[in-house]
Design a protein around this motif. Structure first.
Motif, PDB file in Angstrom:
ATOM      1  N   LEU A   1      48.424 -71.051  49.938  1.00 51.28           N
ATOM      2  CA  LEU A   1      49.308 -72.209  50.112  1.00 51.28           C
ATOM      3  C   LEU A   1      50.155 -72.055  51.375  1.00 51.28           C
ATOM      4  CD1 LEU A   1      50.428 -72.734  46.406  1.00 51.28           C
ATOM      5  CD2 LEU A   1      48.924 -74.235  47.740  1.00 51.28           C
ATOM      6  N   LYS A   2      50.673 -70.855  51.592  1.00 50.27           N
ATOM      7  CA  LYS A   2      51.470 -70.603  52.804  1.00 50.27           C
ATOM      8  C   LYS A   2      50.613 -70.739  54.057  1.00 50.27           C
ATOM      9  CE  LYS A   2      54.928 -68.086  53.375  1.00 50.27           C
ATOM     10  NZ  LYS A   2      56.001 -67.120  53.533  1.00 50.27           N
ATOM     11  N   LYS A   3      49.406 -70.196  54.002  1.00 53.40           N
ATOM     12  CA  LYS A   3      48.499 -70.238  55.157  1.00 53.40           C
ATOM     13  C   LYS A   3      48.272 -71.680  55.611  1.00 53.40           C
ATOM     14  CE  LYS A   3      43.944 -69.962  54.951  1.00 53.40           C
ATOM     15  NZ  LYS A   3      42.596 -69.459  54.645  1.00 53.40           N
ATOM     16  N   HIS A   4      48.171 -72.595  54.665  1.00 49.68           N
ATOM     17  CA  HIS A   4      47.908 -73.994  54.974  1.00 49.68           C
ATOM     18  C   HIS A   4      49.185 -74.821  55.156  1.00 49.68           C
ATOM     19  CE1 HIS A   4      43.590 -73.733  54.625  1.00 49.68           C
ATOM     20  NE2 HIS A   4      43.729 -73.048  53.507  1.00 49.68           N
ATOM     21  N   GLY A   5      50.336 -74.163  55.131  1.00 50.69           N
ATOM     22  CA  GLY A   5      51.595 -74.862  55.329  1.00 50.69           C
ATOM     23  C   GLY A   5      52.024 -75.716  54.152  1.00 50.69           C
ATOM     24  N   LEU A   6      51.476 -75.448  52.963  1.00 45.97           N
ATOM     25  CA  LEU A   6      51.810 -76.243  51.784  1.00 45.97           C
ATOM     26  C   LEU A   6      53.040 -75.717  51.051  1.00 45.97           C
ATOM     27  CD1 LEU A   6      48.151 -76.832  50.556  1.00 45.97           C
ATOM     28  CD2 LEU A   6      49.639 -78.410  51.822  1.00 45.97           C
ATOM     29  N   THR A   7      53.537 -74.568  51.470  1.00 42.26           N
ATOM     30  CA  THR A   7      54.807 -74.052  50.980  1.00 42.26           C
ATOM     31  C   THR A   7      55.384 -73.152  52.060  1.00 42.26           C
ATOM     32  OG1 THR A   7      55.965 -72.904  49.186  1.00 42.26           O
ATOM     33  CG2 THR A   7      53.834 -72.002  49.830  1.00 42.26           C
ATOM     34  N   ASP A   8      56.701 -73.062  52.076  1.00 47.70           N
ATOM     35  CA  ASP A   8      57.360 -72.146  53.010  1.00 47.70           C
ATOM     36  C   ASP A   8      58.212 -71.113  52.265  1.00 47.70           C
ATOM     37  OD1 ASP A   8      59.397 -73.779  52.131  1.00 47.70           O
ATOM     38  OD2 ASP A   8      60.125 -74.306  54.124  1.00 47.70           O
ATOM     39  N   LYS A   9      57.950 -70.975  50.977  1.00 45.44           N
ATOM     40  CA  LYS A   9      58.706 -70.010  50.178  1.00 45.44           C
ATOM     41  C   LYS A   9      58.457 -68.598  50.697  1.00 45.44           C
ATOM     42  CE  LYS A   9      58.037 -72.890  46.200  1.00 45.44           C
ATOM     43  NZ  LYS A   9      58.687 -73.210  45.020  1.00 45.44           N
ATOM     44  N   PRO A  10      59.517 -67.800  50.795  1.00 46.71           N
ATOM     45  CA  PRO A  10      59.292 -66.405  51.183  1.00 46.71           C
ATOM     46  C   PRO A  10      58.519 -65.674  50.088  1.00 46.71           C
ATOM     47  CG  PRO A  10      61.613 -66.780  50.654  1.00 46.71           C
ATOM     48  CD  PRO A  10      60.930 -68.106  50.581  1.00 46.71           C
ATOM     49  N   VAL A  11      57.588 -64.810  50.518  1.00 47.88           N
ATOM     50  CA  VAL A  11      56.766 -64.028  49.608  1.00 47.88           C
ATOM     51  C   VAL A  11      56.903 -62.556  49.969  1.00 47.88           C
ATOM     52  CG1 VAL A  11      54.419 -63.558  48.789  1.00 47.88           C
ATOM     53  CG2 VAL A  11      55.107 -65.910  49.321  1.00 47.88           C
ATOM     54  N   VAL A  12      57.193 -61.754  48.955  1.00 42.77           N
ATOM     55  CA  VAL A  12      57.305 -60.310  49.133  1.00 42.77           C
ATOM     56  C   VAL A  12      56.261 -59.630  48.276  1.00 42.77           C
ATOM     57  CG1 VAL A  12      58.751 -58.280  48.761  1.00 42.77           C
ATOM     58  CG2 VAL A  12      59.788 -60.392  49.597  1.00 42.77           C
ATOM     59  N   LEU A  13      55.562 -58.707  48.867  1.00 37.68           N
ATOM     60  CA  LEU A  13      54.649 -57.863  48.122  1.00 37.68           C
ATOM     61  C   LEU A  13      55.362 -56.524  47.948  1.00 37.68           C
ATOM     62  CD1 LEU A  13      50.881 -57.884  48.510  1.00 37.68           C
ATOM     63  CD2 LEU A  13      52.060 -55.799  47.920  1.00 37.68           C
ATOM     64  N   LEU A  14      55.776 -56.228  46.723  1.00 38.53           N
ATOM     65  CA  LEU A  14      56.521 -55.008  46.426  1.00 38.53           C
ATOM     66  C   LEU A  14      55.519 -53.883  46.179  1.00 38.53           C
ATOM     67  CD1 LEU A  14      59.181 -53.604  46.033  1.00 38.53           C
ATOM     68  CD2 LEU A  14      59.375 -54.644  43.787  1.00 38.53           C
TER      69      LEU A  14
END
Length: 179
Positions: free
Chosen positions: A116-129
């Motif tokens: 979704l982020k790759k396609h610009g459909l969300t801009d929510k920050p994502v963290v991989l812990l």
């Protein structure tokens, strides 16, 4: 912030539960809301217990076939009809996403938010812990995808790799302008 956490419902070793508990405590003490798969078992329970004990709010999104494992003491519990609806509800109710250790379900959730982020459909920050190096191989694979042209945006625009809960939450709060 409403922070969605994708993670395992399995009972896991202390090397995973201790950092999860510490991260959950940071979320709760920070006044954040945990948005999670709603289960009251395994690592999901550890995180929900930690957030609740530290004063945070719990919003669970369970699914019909797992409703018997749903946490009764959540501030809010939604039961989705299937996994696709569950993912949509989890993402819809959150401001940010943290991917903790997990199996194929967690990996499915992680790749969906990144797509979704790759396609610009969300801009929510994502963290991989990356607790105890659990996601070292995945990080290496993502780096290869980027190096070989499979990602149309820089990897750093898709996901932040954190080695501990303090770094994960600091990134999320900074992204939201809290720090």
């Amino acid at each position: 912030m409403n922070i969605c956490v994708f993670l395992s419902a399995a009972d896991l070793d202390e090397r995973y539960t201790r950092p999860a508990r510490e991260f959950a405590e940071l979320l709760g003490k920070g006044g954040h809301t945990l948005v999670w798969g709603g289960s009251d078992v395994g690592l999901m329970k550890v995180v929900a217990d930690g957030v609740a004990a530290a004063g945070g709010k719990l919003v669970g999104i369970s699914v019909e076939f797992l409703h018997t494992k749903a946490r009764a003491a959540a501030d809010e519990m939604v039961v989705a009809k299937d996994l696709a609806e569950r993912k949509a509800l989890l993402l819809g109710r959150s401001d940010a996403v943290v991917i903790m250790v997990g199996g194929t379900g967690t990996l499915d959730e992680a790749t969906e938010i990144l797509e979704l982020k790759k396609h610009g459909l969300t801009d929510k920050p994502v963290v991989l812990l990356n607790t105890d190096g659990f996601y070292d191989g995945l990080k290496q694979q993502f780096q290869r995808m980027e190096a070989e042209g499979f990602l149309p945006v820089p990897l750093t625009d898709l996901v932040f790799f954190a080695e501990d809960g303090v770094g994960a939450l600091a990134f999320l709060e900074e992204s939201a302008g809290i720090r």
